[in-house]
Design a protein around this motif. Structure first.
Motif, mmCIF file in Angstrom:
data_model
loop_
_atom_site.group_PDB
_atom_site.id
_atom_site.type_symbol
_atom_site.label_atom_id
_atom_site.label_comp_id
_atom_site.label_asym_id
_atom_site.label_seq_id
_atom_site.Cartn_x
_atom_site.Cartn_y
_atom_site.Cartn_z
ATOM 1 N N GLU A 17 0.836 -1.207 0.000
ATOM 2 C CA GLU A 17 0.000 0.000 0.000
ATOM 3 C C GLU A 17 0.871 1.258 0.000
ATOM 4 N N ALA A 49 -3.608 -8.493 3.410
ATOM 5 C CA ALA A 49 -4.314 -7.400 4.099
ATOM 6 C C ALA A 49 -4.237 -7.560 5.617
ATOM 7 N N ARG A 82 -0.656 -6.699 6.624
ATOM 8 C CA ARG A 82 -0.390 -5.256 6.563
ATOM 9 C C ARG A 82 -1.359 -4.465 7.436
ATOM 10 N N ALA A 108 -4.556 -3.875 7.210
ATOM 11 C CA ALA A 108 -5.286 -2.949 6.329
ATOM 12 C C ALA A 108 -6.686 -2.698 6.894
ATOM 13 N N VAL A 152 -7.773 1.333 1.690
ATOM 14 C CA VAL A 152 -6.516 0.589 1.543
ATOM 15 C C VAL A 152 -6.820 -0.833 1.084
ATOM 16 N N ARG A 153 -7.886 -1.413 1.650
ATOM 17 C CA ARG A 153 -8.242 -2.786 1.239
ATOM 18 C C ARG A 153 -8.568 -2.830 -0.260
#
Ligand SMILES: [Zn+2]
Length: 402
Positions: A288, A324, A327, A329, A334-335
């Motif tokens: 991201e 995800a 990170r 998320a 962002v997802r």
């Protein structure tokens, strides 16, 4: 089976269920009369997405877990373990495993994949021939873009000649893995020379280490710019990014963005084989942040059940789900980047024309058992149907067809 209409379909950003129209492998508007008759598919209000694109997968070592036996969870052990099998597992078994992997990809909504094909002294170009035959046989279900991949490096005899020969025989992309050779810089020189000679893009296994001090990102970016290869180089793994201080990471992304180098993260392998450092890291490059810096970034399968990834099923939604979580998320925006990382981003990396449920785009579609965009990466829902060039190549029972 040719499809001319998908009814009760939800699309990203759409208000509610609608009808989608297909003709000749493309998406058209409702006023176009189909040139050939086709079936009508009822999506039952589920989401229709651009089909998934796997930017990095190995079919020639899929399902080798049993044959490899017990193998330590390190990169060196995995390379050695699979290398020792080259020449002993019969080609017909490898072909059968590769076909099973292709089938899994299709059933998981994938319509195109960049496939790294091993060149190795033990098998010569046998795996190149195997993949070319596979690509021709499955072209209606899955587009395979083939990479000549010297997995065990150029320190082994005849590797340079064999990789060149594979390119001469029609492989689309030059692969590499600088970290497997005693001199990674020489490895880079060889692959760049091959890319130039054959006018091909480069796709490298790169910076697969917990130690950010051994990163070759600067060297690579400088070389790409000097040779004018911006936009034609992709790097996979790059777990050094996960171990860097944020300020160094930002600088690395700046270099990648300026050189137009794309990033592919491979969660199942990166998390399984990486992160051994002290303190441990999550060993997954922060895609991201790469996107925020203007770098193309994809999430890919890499391996299916072998010492590089004993866990996996060819499911890119599951790979995005895992990335995800890793990170953290927590923001839906962002997802959304993680969904793009298995659809539009890898398509851009492979140079595939725009596809998805949009008038004028290629009719490569995946219908998933979700109704809201936010559910896709969060749930990794089952893929109900895969459509490639307007043809239904996979469907689960329960979807209405007429
Ligand atoms: Zn790989």
């Amino acid at each position: 089976m040719l499809i001319e209409q998908v009814v009760h379909a939800r699309v990203l950003g759409g208000a509610g269920p609608q009808s989608l129209h297909l003709d000749g492998g493309r998406m058209v508007d409702g006023s176009t009369r189909p040139s050939a008759g086709g079936a009508c598919l009822d999506a039952n209000g589920r989401l229709v997405l651009p089909a998934f694109v796997d930017a990095h997968v190995h079919l020639d070592k899929a399902f080798l877990l049993d044959a490899a036996g017990s193998c330590a969870p390190t990169l060196d052990a995995a390379i050695r373990g699979v290398g020792e099998l080259r020449g002993s597992v019969p080609l017909r078994d490898l072909a059968k495993n590769a076909e099973r992997a292709v089938d899994l990809l299709v059933r998981n909504g994938v319509t195109a994949a960049r496939v790294h094909v091993e060149i190795d002294p033990a098998v010569g170009l046998d795996l190149v021939n195997l993949h070319q035959e596979l690509a021709a046989r499955f072209v209606d279900r899955l587009e395979l873009q083939l990479v000549a991949f010297p997995q065990r490096g150029f320190d082994l005899p005849r590797m340079q000649e064999m990789t060149a020969q594979a390119m001469a025989e029609g492989m689309a992309v030059v692969g590499g893995a600088p970290y497997v050779d005693a001199d990674p810089r020489r490895h880079l020189e060889i692959v760049f020379a091959l890319a130039e000679k054959y006018g091909a893009p480069l796709d490298l296994h790169f910076d697969f280490s917990d130690d950010p001090h051994c990163s070759l990102i600067r060297l690579l970016a400088e070389r790409v710019c000097a040779l004018g290869m911006q936009g034609r180089v992709t790097i996979g793994h790059v777990t050094t990014l996960a171990a860097m201080p944020v300020i160094d990471q930002a600088h690395a992304f700046e270099l990648l963005a300026r050189a137009g180098i794309a990033l592919v993260v491979l969660p199942a392998t990166d998390l399984y084989l990486g992160g051994h450092g002290e303190p441990g890291t999550r060993s997954l490059a922060p895609l991201e942040r790469a996107r925020a810096a203007g770098v193309h970034a994809a999430i890919a399968n890499n391996n299916i059940l072998n010492p590089f990834a004993p866990f996996g099923n060819g499911n890119l939604l599951q790979a995005a789900w895992l990335a995800a979580i890793t990170r953290r998320a927590n923001d839906p925006n962002v997802r959304r980047l993680f969904l793009e990382a298995i659809t539009t981003e890898p398509a851009a990396i492979l140079g595939i024309r725009e596809h998805g449920p949009k008038v004028g785009a290629c009719a490569h579609l995946a219908i998933v058992d979700a109704v809201r965009a936010e559910e896709v990466v969060a749930m990794a829902p089952p893929v109900l149907a895969t459509i490639r060039s307007g043809r239904l190549v996979h469907s689960l029972s329960g979807l209405g067809l007429s």
